[in-house]
Design a protein around this motif. Structure first.
Motif, PDB file in Angstrom:
ATOM      1  N   MET A   1       0.759  -1.554   0.167  1.00 34.72           N
ATOM      2  CA  MET A   1       0.166   0.233  -0.015  1.00 34.72           C
ATOM      3  C   MET A   1       0.804   1.272   0.202  1.00 34.72           C
ATOM      4  SD  MET A   1      -2.776   1.102  -0.038  1.00 34.72           S
ATOM      5  CE  MET A   1      -4.006  -0.837   0.558  1.00 34.72           C
ATOM      6  N   LEU A   2       1.851   1.314   0.389  1.00 35.02           N
ATOM      7  CA  LEU A   2       2.858   2.877   0.809  1.00 35.02           C
ATOM      8  C   LEU A   2       3.764   2.537  -0.349  1.00 35.02           C
ATOM      9  CD1 LEU A   2       3.358   4.856   3.569  1.00 35.02           C
ATOM     10  CD2 LEU A   2       4.770   3.346   3.761  1.00 35.02           C
ATOM     11  N   GLU A   3       3.809   3.531  -1.283  1.00 35.08           N
ATOM     12  CA  GLU A   3       4.436   3.883  -2.061  1.00 35.08           C
ATOM     13  C   GLU A   3       5.828   4.541  -1.849  1.00 35.08           C
ATOM     14  OE1 GLU A   3       2.499   4.685  -5.391  1.00 35.08           O
ATOM     15  OE2 GLU A   3       1.179   4.049  -5.244  1.00 35.08           O
ATOM     16  N   ARG A   4       6.928   4.007  -2.028  1.00 31.51           N
ATOM     17  CA  ARG A   4       8.258   4.534  -1.274  1.00 31.51           C
ATOM     18  C   ARG A   4       8.432   6.011  -2.893  1.00 31.51           C
ATOM     19  NH1 ARG A   4      11.195   2.645   4.266  1.00 31.51           N
ATOM     20  NH2 ARG A   4       9.046   1.776   4.838  1.00 31.51           N
ATOM     21  N   THR A   5       9.008   7.016  -2.997  1.00 37.52           N
ATOM     22  CA  THR A   5       9.944   7.293  -3.688  1.00 37.52           C
ATOM     23  C   THR A   5      11.547   7.249  -3.969  1.00 37.52           C
ATOM     24  OG1 THR A   5       9.563   9.703  -2.762  1.00 37.52           O
ATOM     25  CG2 THR A   5       7.992   9.002  -3.758  1.00 37.52           C
ATOM     26  N   GLN A   6      11.658   7.362  -2.394  1.00 41.08           N
ATOM     27  CA  GLN A   6      13.368   7.501  -2.314  1.00 41.08           C
ATOM     28  C   GLN A   6      13.809   6.797  -1.203  1.00 41.08           C
ATOM     29  OE1 GLN A   6      13.459  11.304  -2.027  1.00 41.08           O
ATOM     30  NE2 GLN A   6      14.856  10.532  -0.037  1.00 41.08           N
ATOM     31  N   ALA A   7      15.085   6.175  -0.966  1.00 38.12           N
ATOM     32  CA  ALA A   7      15.251   5.126  -0.238  1.00 38.12           C
ATOM     33  C   ALA A   7      15.213   6.344   1.550  1.00 38.12           C
ATOM     34  CB  ALA A   7      16.628   5.065  -0.237  1.00 38.12           C
ATOM     35  N   VAL A   8      14.884   5.060   1.985  1.00 34.77           N
ATOM     36  CA  VAL A   8      15.228   5.849   3.425  1.00 34.77           C
ATOM     37  C   VAL A   8      16.597   5.536   3.979  1.00 34.77           C
ATOM     38  CG1 VAL A   8      13.905   5.918   5.620  1.00 34.77           C
ATOM     39  CG2 VAL A   8      12.813   5.043   4.045  1.00 34.77           C
ATOM     40  N   PRO A   9      16.901   7.301   4.507  1.00 35.77           N
ATOM     41  CA  PRO A   9      18.325   7.600   5.545  1.00 35.77           C
ATOM     42  C   PRO A   9      18.333   6.262   6.576  1.00 35.77           C
ATOM     43  CG  PRO A   9      17.806   9.502   4.546  1.00 35.77           C
ATOM     44  CD  PRO A   9      16.376   8.509   4.178  1.00 35.77           C
ATOM     45  N   SER A  10      18.757   6.158   7.054  1.00 38.17           N
ATOM     46  CA  SER A  10      19.422   5.293   8.454  1.00 38.17           C
ATOM     47  C   SER A  10      18.672   5.819   9.783  1.00 38.17           C
ATOM     48  CB  SER A  10      19.956   5.088   9.080  1.00 38.17           C
ATOM     49  OG  SER A  10      21.094   6.246   9.177  1.00 38.17           O
ATOM     50  N   ILE A  11      18.782   6.960   9.953  1.00 39.96           N
ATOM     51  CA  ILE A  11      18.086   8.269  11.228  1.00 39.96           C
ATOM     52  C   ILE A  11      16.786   9.243  10.634  1.00 39.96           C
ATOM     53  CG2 ILE A  11      19.103   9.465  12.610  1.00 39.96           C
ATOM     54  CD1 ILE A  11      21.668   8.284  13.118  1.00 39.96           C
TER      55      ILE A  11
ATOM     56  N   SER B   1      -9.169   4.388   1.441  1.00 37.59           N
ATOM     57  CA  SER B   1      -8.551   5.580   1.593  1.00 37.59           C
ATOM     58  C   SER B   1      -8.490   6.075   2.803  1.00 37.59           C
ATOM     59  CB  SER B   1      -8.439   6.751   0.353  1.00 37.59           C
ATOM     60  OG  SER B   1     -10.042   7.306   0.459  1.00 37.59           O
ATOM     61  N   THR B   2      -8.997   6.387   3.306  1.00 36.66           N
ATOM     62  CA  THR B   2      -9.379   6.999   4.748  1.00 36.66           C
ATOM     63  C   THR B   2      -9.025   5.788   5.694  1.00 36.66           C
ATOM     64  OG1 THR B   2     -11.726   8.463   4.435  1.00 36.66           O
ATOM     65  CG2 THR B   2     -11.132   7.891   6.275  1.00 36.66           C
ATOM     66  N   GLN B   3      -8.772   4.300   5.421  1.00 36.92           N
ATOM     67  CA  GLN B   3      -9.138   3.747   6.156  1.00 36.92           C
ATOM     68  C   GLN B   3      -7.551   3.214   6.461  1.00 36.92           C
ATOM     69  OE1 GLN B   3     -11.222   2.093   8.491  1.00 36.92           O
ATOM     70  NE2 GLN B   3      -8.926   1.565   9.275  1.00 36.92           N
ATOM     71  N   VAL B   4      -7.124   3.481   5.781  1.00 33.26           N
ATOM     72  CA  VAL B   4      -5.281   3.608   4.992  1.00 33.26           C
ATOM     73  C   VAL B   4      -4.570   5.088   5.764  1.00 33.26           C
ATOM     74  CG1 VAL B   4      -3.390   4.527   3.751  1.00 33.26           C
ATOM     75  CG2 VAL B   4      -4.755   2.701   2.844  1.00 33.26           C
TER      76      VAL B   4
END
Length: 558
Positions: free
Chosen positions: A1-11, A77-80
């Motif tokens: 369900m969750l679309e990530r548009t870029q990598a997540v930094p560690s902190i 969408s509201t439940q998301v």
């Protein structure tokens, strides 16, 4: 369900953007992150799933843009958004400056904000900006940081203010009684339905005409442009290429310039589909960005309820004329009472831009381009009847109409990004798939299996007295709706031997007998395969029965 548009930094500190529909969350998200996938659209439900990205000016702040809340219905969408709200993460409440008091009272009651770390962004400051004294009073009452912004135009200094507001987020401890002391919003800028759409009968009729114009202008523009361009392309590009490739080995020549060749047939797809995709994308983006599209669907709400839908449900249907798959995803903003009906209408009656280009090409090759008008009208009428028969009661349970968005000026940057995304999808996804269809058809014909494969369509062809040669168009339309372009094989020789009524029925069946496989697969993932098969079966039954009535009517007319 969750679309990530870029990598997540560690902190990183994740911050949730939460607010009602049409308050400007996606616009704020795009401004702060520079993420072009989150286009600010002045239309309900523009965020169909959660988007994530880091802030440009402060990479340690990681924003999650969530779908707009609809407290009046149980939409997916509201439940998301509610599921994400349960997490212990800072929240940036996004509310309209014009409705700040009302929206905060509603969120206090529905979300139980007490104990949450909260900051507030009040959008639409161009519509209403409190005096400095009122701003200080609001801050004093809320005891959490708040900033007033215009998400459609934010300089770096304003972005920094929002980031500072987020960094200073405080624990929400405001009692409901305190919220009642907030200044009442200005009533001068309350958004209402456009006056011409308020007329009892003329309003919905004008709304229908507006929707028709949204797609009629791109279709007319495409027809005029391609009718002028096609002979030039054939004379100076295709004919020389065909003469050159004709010297190649027979098998290779068949694949490239044969009846289903990559060049001879693939060119039809690009010439007719690309302008339609471009122009429809521009038109829908303009109406979304200005907010007019929402007013049009609102005006049609009373009529749509008679077939089991609401005005809100028409937005995904309109989106379906660009891409059915995106429309199915956007239906997440519909109530569970009407979502299946909405998707059913998308699968049956939303002629995607690729399908529109294909049907235009077919009718033009048969020298009857004006058949496109009754074709689209038939899709509209039968689609409404189909929805009424199979899904008639869902909309009666919904009574509340959500507030309308403001009519605003065009945001050229947002429109450019959306159109560019549509063109990219066409070039990188749609065209390659159609070329694969051409390749498969050429190979099947070269090895003599196409005629055997076409027997799958024989019952339908026999029922409506259609020629056997039309089978590939019917079969490949199940894979992709522009697959019916294979009817142009051999420079449209098959079409030349058919009557106008046969051409009309064939194109209608290819369009409605089934949604394309990608759409059915998407419905299956969203609703389950049982629902997908049910929608597909009902659509096939409606298509055959309605085609029989059409064929009988055309027989008596002739």
């Amino acid at each position: 369900m969750l679309e990530r548009t870029q990598a997540v930094p560690s902190i990183q500190d994740e911050v949730l953007l939460i607010g009602n529909e049409s308050v400007g969350k996606s616009g704020l998200f795009r401004q702060l992150t520079g993420d072009k996938s989150a286009i600010a659209k002045n239309v309900k439900g523009s965020t169909i799933s959660a988007l994530q990205a880091s802030c440009k000016l402060q990479p340690n702040i990681y924003l999650t843009d969530l779908p707009g809340l609809q407290f009046d219905m149980d939409s997916q969408s509201t439940q998301v958004t509610l599921d994400h709200f349960q997490a212990e993460k800072p929240i940036l409440l996004v509310v309209k400056a014009t409705n700040l008091k009302e929206e905060l009272i509603e969120m206090q009651a529905e979300l139980h904000l007490k104990g949450k770390k909260v900051a507030i962004a009040a959008t639409h400051r161009d519509k209403y900006l409190p005096s400095q004294a009122e701003q200080n009073r609001i801050r004093g009452l809320l005891q959490v940081p708040i900033v007033w912004i215009n998400t459609r135009k934010m300089e770096e200094a304003e972005q920094e203010k929002v980031i500072t507001c987020i960094e200073q987020a405080s624990i929400w401890g405001v009692a409901k009684s305190i919220l009642n002391f907030l200044p009442s919003s200005s009533t001068d800028n309350v958004n209402q339905l456009i006056p011409i759409f308020r007329l009892p009968i003329a309003g919905p009729l004008l709304a229908c005409f507006f929707i028709f114009t949204m797609f009629a202008l791109p279709v007319l523009g495409t027809f005029l442009f391609v009718s002028w361009l096609e002979p030039i392309i054939e004379q100076y590009l295709l004919d020389p290429l065909i003469l050159w490739v004709d010297q190649a080995p027979s098998f290779l020549a068949e694949v490239i310039i044969g009846d289903y060749g990559l060049i001879t047939l693939g060119s039809y797809s690009f010439l007719w589909a690309f302008p339609v995709v471009l122009l429809i994308s521009i038109m829908t983006s303009l109406t979304e960005e200005t907010g007019i599209q929402e007013h049009v669907t609102h005006a049609l709400d009373p009529w749509l309820r008679k077939i089991g839908l609401t005005g809100r449900d028409l937005l995904p249907v309109i989106t379906g004329f660009g891409c059915n798959v995106v429309a199915v995803f956007q239906s997440r903003g519909c109530s569970s009472c009407t979502r299946t009906a909405c998707v059913s209408l998308i699968a049956f009656g939303s002629a995607c831009s690729y399908q529109i280009g294909a049907t235009l090409s077919i009718f033009n090759a048969a020298h009857v381009p004006l058949l496109f008008i009754p074709y689209v009208f038939t899709l509209f009428i039968v689609g409404a009847i189909h929805t009424r028969i199979w899904n008639r009661d869902g909309a009666h349970e919904l009574t509340r109409i959500a507030p309308l968005p403001y009519i605003q000026k065009i945001n050229c940057q947002a429109i450019t990004w959306k159109v560019a995304r549509s063109i990219k999808q066409f070039l990188l996804q749609a065209m390659p798939i159609f070329l694969v269809i051409c390749l498969v058809a050429s190979l099947l014909q070269a090895i003599g299996l196409l005629s055997i494969f076409s027997w799958l369509a024989m019952p339908v062809l026999y029922l409506f007295s259609l020629p056997v040669e039309a089978a590939p168009g019917l079969i490949f339309s199940f894979i992709r709706k522009d697959g019916l372009l294979v009817l142009n094989e051999g420079q449209g020789n098959v079409l030349m031997d058919m009557s106008l009524s046969q051409i009309f029925i064939l194109v209608y069946l290819a369009s409605t007998l089934s949604a394309c496989l990608v759409t059915l697969f998407t419905i299956g993932k969203e609703f389950g395969w049982k629902v997908s098969l049910s929608i597909g079966g009902k659509q096939m039954l409606t298509s055959v029965v309605s085609a029989a009535f059409l064929a009988a009517g055309l027989y008596f007319i002739n």
